[in-house]
Every structure is written in structure tokens, then in C-alpha cells.
Write an enzyme that holds these catalytic residues in place. Structure first.
Site, PDB file in Angstrom:
ATOM      1  N   PHE A  27      -4.476  -3.221  -2.267  1.00 35.68           N
ATOM      2  CA  PHE A  27      -3.039  -3.238  -1.977  1.00 35.68           C
ATOM      3  C   PHE A  27      -2.214  -3.783  -3.127  1.00 35.68           C
ATOM      4  O   PHE A  27      -1.089  -4.237  -2.939  1.00 35.68           O
ATOM      5  CB  PHE A  27      -2.751  -4.009  -0.671  1.00 35.68           C
TER       6      PHE A  27
ATOM      7  N   GLY B 159       2.813  11.459  -4.049  1.00 34.91           N
ATOM      8  CA  GLY B 159       2.175  10.170  -3.793  1.00 34.91           C
ATOM      9  C   GLY B 159       2.598   9.600  -2.461  1.00 34.91           C
ATOM     10  O   GLY B 159       3.709   9.827  -1.983  1.00 34.91           O
TER      11      GLY B 159
ATOM     12  N   GLU C  96       2.529   3.932  -1.178  1.00 29.76           N
ATOM     13  CA  GLU C  96       3.516   2.861  -0.998  1.00 29.76           C
ATOM     14  C   GLU C  96       4.536   3.196   0.085  1.00 29.76           C
ATOM     15  O   GLU C  96       4.882   2.353   0.913  1.00 29.76           O
ATOM     16  CB  GLU C  96       4.257   2.576  -2.304  1.00 29.76           C
TER      17      GLU C  96
END
Ligand code: MOS
Length: 703
Positions: free
Chosen positions: A244, A665, A668
């Protein structure tokens, strides 16, 4: 020709290795004759080491060495800044002097024949300190904000101050306005796998089997710390058991492991324990933010002010994109953002999933919800009315932006239209039910990356890049990319990663691995196929390629993923307990290479967001900077009972500008938006506006 595998829900190619234990993690790379090192952290929050009484410890069974600033080799500490290291400041020089800069800072390392002997000796080591009171709370009267210097460079992605129009006058004149302060606790990453390094020197060559999201940076950093040529350091990390962000940087324990090997002349294994991981391997910084919004009566934003501060250490300026989203999320002619740092007596923070955006968007999206209530307007409608045509902060078109589609799709799947907007209006028996929503975004990065492809005689292909896979499924998604561009079934492709002698890639963070490594693998596969065609299909053939975003594209488009998150909570009004009952997320993240793993990424981010909203908080004792809950009994993370039905949807998004694969992506953005959706749902359930994370029982009972 095989049917394309990009876009199919392939199961993890490394799944079997992981569940059978064949996949080796850093601490499992035992070396013949290895010794065990245990770090001793400072038990005061600031001051000096006065005395280290190592003689009794050296007489304990199995103890080989006690290394401290009194006897540690002075290391070269050549300048080195990787893309994830703070640009301003200097990394901790471990065991270099008697200074204690923060609680838990390594002050000694004990090396012994067995782990038990080393732990026993570390506990027995007596250290005297000259202690001073640390400043560990940004609200401490002695805490002083400072300007993040790297964020004052023109063109930097993170800007300390950014202004358009006159937000203060607009707010003063606004028909409807709200303003509030939001306070988010310090959090620690707490992955399952602890930080670990097994180190061995062979002559002047150092090998590190070390947990890392960025092996080529670990190689460069340790080479710089020890003053070695880069090629004399070799880093190996095939698997990462969750991270993370905590393993993006190379922290002091890696240096300590290598130092210990050199000092005792044997391979050494060093594993941090859970408690130590709260001090020396980064954390999500505590942030305090103020957002003020002004609008017309029909809900058009006229002014937006977002002022924020995040904590950093005394020796480095860690910066993150805390206010960036507020400059482009909504259309608004008058915007002023300000970002400051508060140096404290703590280790340097670092990126934690959705860094910057997750915290900044919490403040913005709660404020939008507050404004919607002031206007008496549906919060989704308020967002729709302020949908911008372009990125007004950069004055650039979006390469693609699917926020409205995400709001629509998510609302439909969640049945948002059945929501009674009045707070405390929905119940299930004595429980108060709340429905809340928030928008999310994260930049679509693409870092320079390389890859190598070998077409082998037996018809299979070997693909290599120095990337990592901390859980998103990099092994699998890259195998899919290679299979498609080589025209092979996935069973004929072997993808390897996690070695510093493989072609370099950017950090496995910032949601850029799919774009960066994927584009490099695509390019290498195309090069190999061309070479193979030129040579009449001869084998073996090897080809390498690099790829990176054309800087012109970055100047022509604003590139981000967008999403919308919907959450239902149930609040016990007597006990103050908040439980998430269901969550629906809809995301526009470009092409989805593997829908199964992408959904898994997103539910993982939702779990992290539930933790941020309701549980995670590192509590520091103001007297000595000790993290009072530095263990998994008191630092709470969501478990199965806290993670209900989580639903993930993707909107179709064809973005020809972001990169050749059209991917944006997902790592996040999956966490961004969850915490504000929960806080907004809690308000809807209870009529209590909690602006402090995590939302706790006492927040509800005091409300
Ligand atoms: Mo993610 S915080 O960039 O590892």
C-alpha cells in the site's frame, strides 16, 4: 490466431504458487550460516543517546554484535533521490550520531545466532537517554507550518498555492456558502507481510532479498548509502505480501541489514516486527484541511477555497497531492488552494494508498455534500451541475472523463432514486440507515519503463521487467499483454519481475504499473515479433524496448481516472456504532485488462476506505511520541464482518491519449471517495456531520 486475452477475467497465474507456499517472500530467502538482526528503537521521542551498556548483552548466549553509533561504520550516504524520495531534505543517517529525532528511531542493532537470542538481547540492552519533549501533534502550539519547497516549482504536479479568479470575494458575495475543517488521523499501512531484508556480501557485491515495491530504486539507494557502484548491489523481490505504499522507499532497516552483514561477516536476516513498522517505514500523514464553497441558489459553484496542511518529519519534506483535485474536479471560476507542511518529531511519512487524493477528496466531497444540504439539492445533481468541460486548473481538455457516467451507473445500481434525502428519515428497526455518495479521481500516470522478451526454441516466450506485484495481479495482467502481442496462449508466456538486473521500471505505486510496464512489454513484444519476421521465424530471439509518455501529450491533455462511490451505513443511535452495509463503486479507468482482478483491486480499496473512515488511527503519546496502539489488537483494520457486500462496475472508456494500451490504472482511485461517501452516509443516517476521521463511537454519541 488466438482470441485476445486482454479484457478477459483470467485467474491469477501466480495464484497456485501463493496458496501452496511455493511463492517466496523476502524473509523466506534463508542463506547458509545466516545470523539474525533485531533493531532497537529509541524509547524517547526526541533527545540524545547518553549511554549504551552493551557489555552484559554481549555476554548473553549467541550474541555476536551490538551495533550502535559508537561502533557502526560511517557510511558514504552519497546524494540520491529516487522518484519517490522527498525532493527536499536528507534521509535518516542511521546509527550515525547520538541524536534521537523520533520515537522508534533505530539506535542499535543486535546480531545473534538465532532470532530468539537476538530478540532476547535486544530486550536486555540498556540505553540511557537525555530526553526532550517531542512535538508530535500539528495542533501543538510549538508546531510551525512551513512551505513545501518542491511544490513552489512552476509546473510541478503538486502546487503549494494555486489561484484563479478571486475566491475570497466570491465567497463573501455568495448566495449560499459553507465552510468547515476536516481532520484526518495519521494511519499506518499495516500490510500482512512485514518489512524484511536478507542480506549477503560476496566480496564487494551485496545481494538483498528485500521487500520492495521498487527494486531498481532500492539498488540505487543502497549503492549510494554504501558508496558502491550500482551494479555491485543486487535486489531480489519476486513477491510482495501487500504494501500500500510502505515499500516504495528504501528505509533504514535495509541499510541496517547490509551494515550488520558487513560488521559480522555473515549473511543476516532482519525482519521488522509489527510495532516497529509504526515508526520507521512511513505512514499516511495526519492532515488538517479547511474547505469553503460558495454557490448560486441554483447550485453553480462561484468560489472554492481549500487550505490544507500535512505533517512531515523535521529532516525531510514529504509532499502529496492534498489540494490538487480541488482545482479541476468541478467547474468554478474562483478557486484558491493552499498546501503547507507541519514538521514534527516523527519519521518521514510516505505515500499510502490514494496518497494526497484520498485525504484531499475527503474534505472536498464532504463539503460538496454539505453544500447540497444547504441548497436543498440532491448531491448527485449538484455534482452534475458543476461538471466542467475542461480541466479548469490546467486549462486543458481531459483525455477522457467519465464522472457523469459513473454517477449515473452507480446511482442506478445502488437504487439512489429510492433515497429519502431527509436526515434520520430511513430506519431498519431501531437502526438509522444512511445513504451517502462521493466522487473520486486519481491521475493516470505513465512512467518510463523497459522490458525484455525472449522467444525460446520450444515456442514459449520469457518476458522480464524489474516491476513488482504487491497484489493487483501484475504477473497476470502482464502475461495477458505479452500473450496478445506475441500471439501466444497465456500458458506459453512466462513473465518474471522483481529483480534489479531486469529492465528498469518506475515505482510500483501511483497506479502506474499497468500503463508503464504494460506499454513497455507491448513495445518489446512488437519488437520481438518484427525481428522474428525478419529472420524467418528463427529462434531464439531477444528484444528489449522502452516506452514513456510523450511530454507533448502531457501538455495537451489532463489525464485522470474518475469514479463515483455509493455507501449504505447502519448507525446504532444508542451505542454510536457505524457499520457499512453495502458499497457500490463505478469507475471510468480506461481499458480494463482483467475485469476479475480489477474488481478485486477495487473491493480491496473499498476495504481500505472503510478502515480510513471508521477504524484506522495511529495514536501518538504527546509525552514521548510513542504510538500507543502499535499492534493489530488496537490499531483496527476492517475484518470480514466489517466488509459487507461490495459491488464494482466499470464504464466503457476508450481513451486513445493516455498510453498505447488505453489503461488508466486502478490501485489508488479504489480507496479515494470511500471515506467521504461513508461520512456523508453517516450524516444522512443521523444528522450528525463528523469531520474527523476515523468516525468513532464518541463522534456519534457527542453529536
Ligand atoms: Mo501506492 S501508495 O502508490 O503504493
Amino acid at each position: 490466431m488466438n482470441a485476445p486475452v486482454i479484457g478477459t477475467p483470467l485467474a491469477r497465474v501466480d495464484g497456485r504458487a501463493k496458496v501452496t507456499g511455493a511463492a517466496l517472500y523476502a524473509a523466506e530467502f534463508n542463506q547458509p550460516g545466516q545470523a539474525y538482526a533485531v533493531v532497537v528503537g529509541a524509547s524517547v521521542g526526541r533527545g540524545r543517546v547518553k549511554r549504551i551498556d552493551d557489555a552484559p548483552v554481549l555476554r548473553l548466549p549467541g550474541v555476536i554484535a551490538v551495533i550502535s553509533h559508537l561502533n557502526a561504520a560511517r557510511l558514504a550516504y552519497r546524494p540520491h533521490k529516487g522518484p519517490i524520495d522527498p525532493a527536499i531534505g536528507e534521509r535518516l543517517h542511521v546509527l550515525h550520531d547520538d541524536a534521537v529525532r523520533f520515537h522508534g528511531q533505530p539506535v542499535a542493532v543486535v546480531v545473534a545466532n538465532t532470532l530468539d537470542q537476538a530478540e532476547n538481547a535486544a530486550l536486555a540492552l540498556k540505553i540511557e537517554y537525555a530526553a526532550e519533549r517531542p512535538v508530535v501533534d500539528p495542533r501543538d502550539p510549538e508546531a510551525r507550518p512551513t512551505i513545501p519547497e518542491a511544490a513552489t516549482q512552476p509546473g510541478a504536479r503538486i502546487q503549494a498555492d494555486k489561484t484563479r479568479g478571486d475566491a475570497d470575494s466570491a465567497l463573501a458575495k455568495a448566495a449560499i456558502k459553507i465552510g468547515a475543517i476536516y481532520d484526518i488521523a495519521r494511519e499506518n499501512h499495516n500490510p500482512m507481510e512485514p518489512h524484511a531484508t536478507v542480506a549477503a556480501w560476496t566480496g564487494d557485491r551485496l545481494t538483498l532479498w528485500s521487500k520492495s515495491q521498487f527494486v531498481v530504486n532500492e539498488q540505487a539507494e543502497i549503492a549510494a548509502v554504501f558508496g558502491l557502484p550500482r551494479e555491485n548491489v543486487h535486489v531480489i523481490c519476486p513477491y510482495v505480501g501487500g504494501a500500500f505504499g510502505t515499500s516504495l522507499r528504501t528505509w533504514s532497516h535495509v541499510t541496517l541489514a547490509a551494515l550488520a552483514v558487513r560488521q559480522v561477516g555473515r549473511p543476516v536476516k532482519l525482519v521488522l516486527n509489527r510495532r516497529q513498522m509504526f515508526y520507521t517505514t512511513g505512514h499516511r500523514p495526519r492532515t488538517i484541511q479547511r474547505v469553503a464553497l460558495g454557490a448560486t441558489r441554483d447550485g453553480r459553484l462561484t468560489g472554492l477555497i481549500h487550505e490544507s496542511s500535512g505533517e512531515t518529519s523535521r529532516y525531510e519534506q514529504f509532499i502529496e497531492a492534498l489540494t490538487s483535485v480541488s482545482t479541476f474536479m468541478y467547474s468554478c471560476p474562483n478557486v484558491r488552494t493552499r498546501y503547507r507542511l507541519v514538521p514534527l518529531d516523527t519519521g518521514t511519512p510516505n505515500h499510502m494508498r490514494g496518497p494526497g487524493e484520498a485525504s484531499g477528496v475527503f474534505a472536498l466531497e464532504c463539503a460538496i455534500d454539505e453544500l447540497a444540504y444547504s441548497l436543498g439539492m440532491d448531491p448527485l445533481e449538484l455534482r452534475r451541475r458543476n461538471e466542467p468541460a475542461i480541466d479548469e486548473g490546467e486549462n486543458l481538455p481531459f483525455s477522457s472523463r467519465s464522472l457523469i457516467e459513473c454517477l449515473d451507473l452507480g446511482a442506478e445500481r445502488f437504487s439512489w432514486s429510492r433515497r429519502n434525502p431527509k436526515p434520520r428519515s430511513m430506519c431498519d428497526g431501531r437502526l438509522l440507515i444512511g445513504w451517502g455518495a462521493a466522487a473520486a479521481t486519481y491521475p493516470a500516470l505513465w512512467g518510463a519503463a523497459s522490458a525484455r522478451v525472449r522467444l525460446v526454441e520450444d515456442g514459449t516466450a520469457e518476458v522480464e521487467a524489474a516491476a513488482s506485484d504487491m497484489g493487483p495481479g501484475t504477473y497476470t495482467s502482464m502475461t495477458q499483454v505479452a500473450a496478445d502481442f506475441l500471439g501466444l496462449p497465456v500458458s506459453q508466456v512466462r513473465f518474471s519481475l522483481g529483480r534489479s538486473d531486469f529492465p528498469p521500471t518506475p515505482p510500483h505505486g501511483g497506479s502506474q504499473t499497468m500503463a508503464s510496464v504494460g506499454s513497455a512489454i507491448r513495445a518489446a513484444c512488437i519488437a520481438a515479433m518484427e525481428e522474428s519476421a525478419r529472420r524467418g521465424g528463427a529462434r531464439p530471439i531477444e528484444a528489449s524496448a522502452s516506452s514513456a509518455r510523450n511530454p507533448d501529450d502531457a501538455r495537451r491533455f489532463s489525464m485522470h481516472s474518475f469514479g463515483a462511490v455509493f455507501v449504505e451505513v447502519a448507525v446504532d443511535p444508542d451505542l454510536g456504532i457505524v457499520r457499512v452495509r453495502r458499497a457500490v463503486g463505478a469507475y471510468g479507468a480506461g481499458r480494463i485488462v482483467n475485469p476479475r482482478l480489477a474488481a478485486s483491486q477495487c473491493t480491496g480499496g473499498m476495504v481500505g476506505g472503510i478502515g480510513m473512515a471508521l477504524m484506522e488511527r495511529t495514536v501518538l503519546d504527546p509525552r514521548d511520541g510513542r504510538a500507543v496502539n502499535a499492534h493489530m489488537a488496537d490499531y483496527l483494520v476492517p475484518v470480514n464482518l466489517d466488509t459487507p457486500q461490495l459491488e464494482v462496475h466499470f464504464v466503457n472508456e476508450d481513451d486513445p491519449h493516455v498510453n498505447p494500451l488505453g489503461v488508466k490504472g486502478l490501485g489508488e482511485i479504489a480507496l479515494v471517495g470511500i471515506a467521504p461517501a461513508i461520512a456523508n452516509a453517516v450524516f444522512h443516517a443521523t444528522g450528525i456531520r463528523v469531520r474527523e476521521l476515523p468516525i468513532r463511537i464518541e463522534s456519534i454519541l457527542a453529536g
